[in-house]
Design an enzyme around this catalytic site. Structure first.
Site: not given
Length: 226
Positions: A86-88
């Site tokens: 998950v890219k945050i």
């Protein structure tokens, strides 16, 4: 040392994954915009099918608050599996979400990194990857060399498992510099990678090898024929 594709284009991924040894594919809303209004979860699943189970997809959240980011993270792994990163974005709200999600064993890529402090905080929060933006740093007079070397030193000195995933490149010189300065991984548009194999001098060398071989063994003859 790892390499990833920075694209959401199915055709590019399918073709170039047969050429380059990749560890993953990274996407973000701007990259996906180029593909038009696709059925997004099916699009991601197509990418996963192409790259296989041991090569991982990085999918970016589209919301901005801690609560919304966490909800989207759960949606991402519900649709694509817990091996999906998950890219945050590394913001105040983003870092709060990273801390919560790492306690739940999510795989996290902290992105949109321009400053030393952003990366430092993401490392402390337990991000699996941090993604400093190489070319964008240069455009605002931030030295990517200094930033990447700083992260590499910090990770080694503190025995952290975070990897530096350098992103945002305009040429292969930048990519090679990122590795030289300590990046564990880069994510690059596959078209840019392919350009590195298309230099006229490379093509000339291959032509000369073929010509020299045929002058000795005959035109159209290969190792299979002798």
């Amino acid at each position: 040392m790892e390499l990833m594709f920075d694209t959401g284009n199915i055709e590019k991924i399918e073709y170039y994954s047969q050429v380059f040894p990749i560890a993953g594919v990274t996407t973000n809303p701007s990259i996906l915009k180029k593909e038009g209004k696709v059925e997004i979860w099916e699009h991601f699943r197509q990418i996963q099918k192409i790259i296989g189970e041991k090569t991982f997809l990085h999918v970016q959240v589209t919301t901005g608050t801690k609560e919304e980011i966490i909800k989207e993270a759960y949606k991402i792994v519900e649709e694509l599996g817990y091996e999906t990163y998950v890219k945050i974005p590394t913001t105040i709200e983003g870092l709060q979400a990273v801390k919560v999600l790492k306690k739940e064993n999510f795989k996290i890529t902290a992105t949109a990194i321009y400053t030393m402090a952003q990366g430092d905080f993401a490392i402390m929060a337990g991000a699996d990857y941090i993604a400093p933006y190489f070319n964008r740093m240069e455009n605002i007079n931030i030295e990517p060399e200094r930033v990447i070397k700083h992260y590499a030193h910090l990770i080694k000195a503190n025995n952290k498992e975070t990897k530096i995933l350098a992103a945002s490149f305009k040429n292969m010189g930048q990519v090679m510099s990122a590795y030289e300065w300590g990046a564990h991984c880069t994510t690059v548009d596959p078209d840019l990678l392919a350009d590195a194999l298309k230099m006229p001098s490379i093509e000339e060398a291959v032509i000369n090898f073929k010509s020299d071989w045929e002058s000795s063994f005959g035109k159209g003859v290969s190792l299979l024929d002798v």
